[in-house]
Scaffold this motif. Structure first.
Motif, PDB file in Angstrom:
ATOM      1  N   ALA A  96       0.833  -1.205   0.000  1.00  0.00           N
ATOM      2  CA  ALA A  96       0.000   0.000   0.000  1.00  0.00           C
ATOM      3  C   ALA A  96       0.868   1.256   0.000  1.00  0.00           C
ATOM      4  N   GLN A  97       1.971   1.244   0.765  1.00  0.00           N
ATOM      5  CA  GLN A  97       2.872   2.398   0.737  1.00  0.00           C
ATOM      6  C   GLN A  97       3.569   2.507  -0.613  1.00  0.00           C
ATOM      7  N   LEU A  98       3.984   1.365  -1.148  1.00  0.00           N
ATOM      8  CA  LEU A  98       4.649   1.365  -2.453  1.00  0.00           C
ATOM      9  C   LEU A  98       3.707   1.856  -3.542  1.00  0.00           C
ATOM     10  N   ASN A  99       2.460   1.409  -3.529  1.00  0.00           N
ATOM     11  CA  ASN A  99       1.512   1.793  -4.569  1.00  0.00           C
ATOM     12  C   ASN A  99       1.226   3.289  -4.519  1.00  0.00           C
ATOM     13  N   GLN A 100       1.153   3.864  -3.319  1.00  0.00           N
ATOM     14  CA  GLN A 100       0.988   5.313  -3.205  1.00  0.00           C
ATOM     15  C   GLN A 100       2.147   6.036  -3.882  1.00  0.00           C
ATOM     16  N   ALA A 101       3.365   5.583  -3.593  1.00  0.00           N
ATOM     17  CA  ALA A 101       4.535   6.222  -4.195  1.00  0.00           C
ATOM     18  C   ALA A 101       4.530   6.077  -5.711  1.00  0.00           C
ATOM     19  N   ARG A 102       4.169   4.892  -6.198  1.00  0.00           N
ATOM     20  CA  ARG A 102       4.117   4.665  -7.645  1.00  0.00           C
ATOM     21  C   ARG A 102       3.097   5.603  -8.310  1.00  0.00           C
TER      22      ARG A 102
END
Length: 789
Positions: free
Chosen positions: A554-560
């Motif tokens: 979820a944190q990675l997807n926000q950054a992406r």
């Protein structure tokens, strides 16, 4: 000489008569801190739990429904001054002020100061001062309802809107003396307001308002950069002007374009025989700012031009960094704004649901070269243009425009957040019938106020606004835009590529706070927020197995998501001239759009901003049916470099390659076309493009069979902390270290690192205690997407 006596000691707090409060609070009088507020005083007294933790927010609604009373005793000595004023820099919000048993005035606006003449009420020795606050909720409910977001009538009171709750923040409706309160003693005359109008060529026009208690000729002197001018002031003159020119001034530049020299400007008021009466001092910077909204073949521009240079805005939205702003210190502001700078940010938009930020905030921005756009405080609602609100708005606008006029970092005033858009798009017209909703503020009162008091800065009626009342206010081809179709309508962030707006003042994507921050409570205030995160994960990421996987993904997807948006917009530099991410910061532990969580920790999004906001950016972007490499140069020099673009297999095997020459002038975006032999994959699921450390995958990560992670990790001591060195034996995607899982104080210098076989990455960790090597190099602390296979 004017003297100021702070009244900041000996305060106590008690609930007002008739308010329904818990038994442990009823009848109690507790010590109070001024500046402060009810919540922080009750917390310090141990009468309420931390409002930010667990579900405590929901248990504290009674505070905003109650009346409160602050009381102190202070000593005063009569030194024969003509006047003594009680100056209240900030009362939040519905206040009655009582001195020695006599009511001296009332207030109903958090966003302005109040001054009361108390010379005749003061007595030598001890004096009693009481400030009674009525419930802000009951006050706001006393007016006819107008359309507004969320469930509380924040638009009926001049108070920080987000104090009533928002889709990222708690409803913690408070009261209190939130800014300093003091006695100001003076004789003959004082400087009421001073506003310097500063030009890049060194010209400074000082406009001063003078308050009088006597009747004798005076001298006003303005000094800056070794140049002084003196003006005679006839008795009773309310307004004085003094102009001077500093020869060959050093120019103040936005960060990334030059230095930020600041000059001390001093304005003094004295009698004709030289007796000093009052002094005002601020730092100023010599620069020019214009908002270019020229029509063109694509619509109409929204370009910030500083010192004749069009600046691409690499921005973030700023919300109050604490629900209780009295807790914010200059050191806290400096830390948070440095975090913004370290992420490549050059612009902060101070959002209209918060506050007019403090001089500490603006002083730090001046020093760092951050550009600031300040909203007038209207957000997502209709606002009455009748009394008593109209008079309060007029007074607050005049005060704040004058107060902030000296700061070179302040470059724009904006009339509101989403109010014009709301009127057009959110069904307000039917609810309003023929009632006013705020148009008179945004298109008349506020632009006239800025034009009169500070014509050195541009004003824009709203965010978003297209620049013409006949054009849909959120039209991407004109003016400023908010891009919320991605997220609110569809969390598929590839949708950012559907348009090329001129200036994106808001766009965002949610992700959870860091792990250690979340241990103080899982808060999700956005409607369907968790469902939207889940939908985006399903679309882009491999399935998660447990909470640890979910948090990482979820944190990675926000950054992406945000990187995709920024890099798309920046790749169209020239037509698009600004991206302002929602949002930089949080005020409590929450799942939100922020890059820095509510306890000040960097989320992966922060590291993504640092990459995507770099002065020189390489980014792969779709162009028609193929892919191009874009070199974006926001620097002041030409970017010349050779880059190798390679198409590789997941095992690192090179399938095709080409050498390209980057020759990108300053402030440009250069498109480098790729031949089909390089750009076109044989198998979209097993191939990717790489160039200069940047990767492009043809399909989403859920459809890529990354190899099982193979790497060697070594932990070693370093002068600046602990170093983890990872050498890849296989391709590794988005390698990230989460040391706060081991120590909440721990931080790391980089994140989301991509490695090809044989490549090495180094992570430097700072923490308050030693960390175990075995824990640092295994899941869930060290993660990569390969873990999900």
């Amino acid at each position: 000489m004017t003297r100021r006596q702070p009244i900041d000691q000996g305060w106590s707090l008690a609930v007002g008569n008739g308010s329904a409060v818990p038994t442990n609070v009823a009848g109690r009088r507790v010590p109070a801190t001024v500046p402060g507020c009810v919540h922080t005083d009750l917390l310090a007294a141990g009468l309420i739990p931390d409002p930010y933790h667990g579900d405590n927010e929901a248990q504290l609604g009674w505070i905003g429904e109650s009346d409160w009373s602050y009381r102190t005793t202070f000593s005063w000595t009569d030194e024969g001054d003509d006047r003594v004023d009680l100056v209240c820099d900030g009362l939040d919000t519905v206040a009655t002020v009582i001195l020695n048993g006599v009511e001296i005035g009332q207030a109903a606006n958090m966003h302005r100061s109040h001054r009361f003449d108390v010379r005749d009420l003061l007595r030598p020795g001890d004096n009693s001062l009481t400030v009674d606050f009525a419930s802000p909720l009951r006050y706001a409910r006393g007016f006819p309802d107008l359309p507004h977001g969320y469930d509380k009538p924040y638009n009926q009171i001049r108070k920080m809107a987000c104090n009533f709750g928002w889709d990222w923040g708690p409803a913690l409706v408070t009261s209190g003396i939130w800014r300093p309160i003091a006695l100001q003693s003076w004789s003959v005359a004082r400087l009421d307001n001073v506003r310097p109008l500063v030009s890049r060529n060194g010209r400074v026009e000082v406009r001063a308002d003078v308050a009088w208690a006597g009747h004798e000729p005076l001298l006003l002197t303005a000094t800056v950069g070794g140049v002084a001018v003196q003006v005679a002031v006839a008795p009773g003159t309310p307004h004085v002007e003094a102009g001077l020119t500093v020869p060959d001034p050093a120019i103040w530049w936005p960060r990334g374009y030059g230095d930020q020299p600041l000059y001390d400007l001093e304005v003094t008021l004295a009698t004709s025989d030289g007796r000093a009466l009052d002094r005002w001092q601020r730092r100023i910077g010599f620069r020019s700012v214009v908002l270019d909204t020229t029509p063109d073949e694509d619509g109409s521009a929204y370009t910030l031009v500083v010192n004749d240079l069009p600046v691409f805005v690499k921005g973030v939205n700023w919300i109050p960094d604490d629900c209780f702003p009295s807790r914010l210190t200059r050191e806290r502001y400096a830390h948070r704004l440095r975090q913004a700078c370290e992420a490549g940010v050059n612009y902060l938009r101070v959002w209209g649901g918060g506050i007019y930020e403090s001089d500490d905030f603006y002083d730090v921005a001046d020093e760092l070269g951050l550009l600031v756009g300040q909203d007038f405080l209207f957000a997502c609602a209709a606002y009455s243009e009748e009394e008593p609100l109209h008079g309060e708005v007029a007074a607050e606008a005049r005060e704040q425009v004058v107060r902030l006029a000296s700061h070179p970092s302040l470059v724009t005033w904006t009339g509101n957040n989403e109010c014009v858009w709301g009127f057009h798009d959110w069904g307000w017209r039917e609810q309003l019938a023929d009632r006013t909703w705020g148009a008179g503020y945004y298109f008349d009162l506020l632009p006239k106020t800025v034009a009169e008091l500070d014509p050195t800065r541009p004003y824009w009626p709203g965010s978003p606004y297209a620049g013409d009342p006949d054009i849909y206010p959120n039209e991407p081809g004109h003016g400023s835009t908010h891009q919320w179709d991605v997220w609110w309508k569809d969390p598929d962030y590839a949708g950012y590529r559907a348009s090329v707006p001129r200036f994106v003042a808001e766009f965002g994507f949610q992700g959870p706070a860091n792990w250690s921050t979340m241990q103080h409570g899982y808060h999700q205030k956005a409607a369907d927020g968790d469902a939207k995160i889940a939908a985006a994960l399903e679309a882009y990421m491999p399935p998660h197995r447990d909470e640890d996987d979910w948090h990482y993904l979820a944190q990675l997807n926000q950054a992406r998501a945000i990187s995709l948006g920024i890099e798309h917009f920046r790749s169209h530099r020239g037509r698009c001239m600004g991206t302002v991410v929602w949002q930089l910061n949080d005020c409590w532990p929450v799942v939100s759009w922020a890059a820095i969580d509510g306890e000040g920790r960097h989320k992966p999004l922060w590291y993504a901003l640092r990459h995507s906001y770099a002065p020189r950016l390489l980014t792969f972007q779709p162009r028609g049916d193929t892919v191009a490499l874009i070199a974006v140069n926001d620097g002041i020099d030409t970017w010349q470099e050779e880059v190798v673009v390679r198409r590789i297999a997941l095992d690192g095997t090179e399938l095709a390659a080409i050498r390209l020459e980057i020759d990108a002038p300053a402030n440009s975006a250069l498109t480098l076309e790729l031949p089909a032999a390089v750009a076109t994959p044989g198998d979209e699921r097993t191939e990717l493009l790489v160039a200069g450390g940047v990767w492009w995958t043809y399909v989403s990560d859920r459809d890529i069979a990354y190899p099982k992670a193979g790497y060697d990790a070594v932990v070693e001591s370093a002068p600046d902390g602990t170093r983890v060195v990872v050498t890849a034996r296989t391709l590794l995607r988005d390698l990230t270290l989460f040391p706060d899982r081991l120590d909440p104080s721990a931080s790391v210098d980089t994140a989301m690192v991509n490695l090809l076989p044989g490549e090495t990455a180094s992570f430097t960790i700072r923490s308050d205690r030693p960390l175990e090597a075995a824990e640092l190099t295994t899941r869930p602390v060290l993660r990569c997407l390969n873990d999900l296979r």
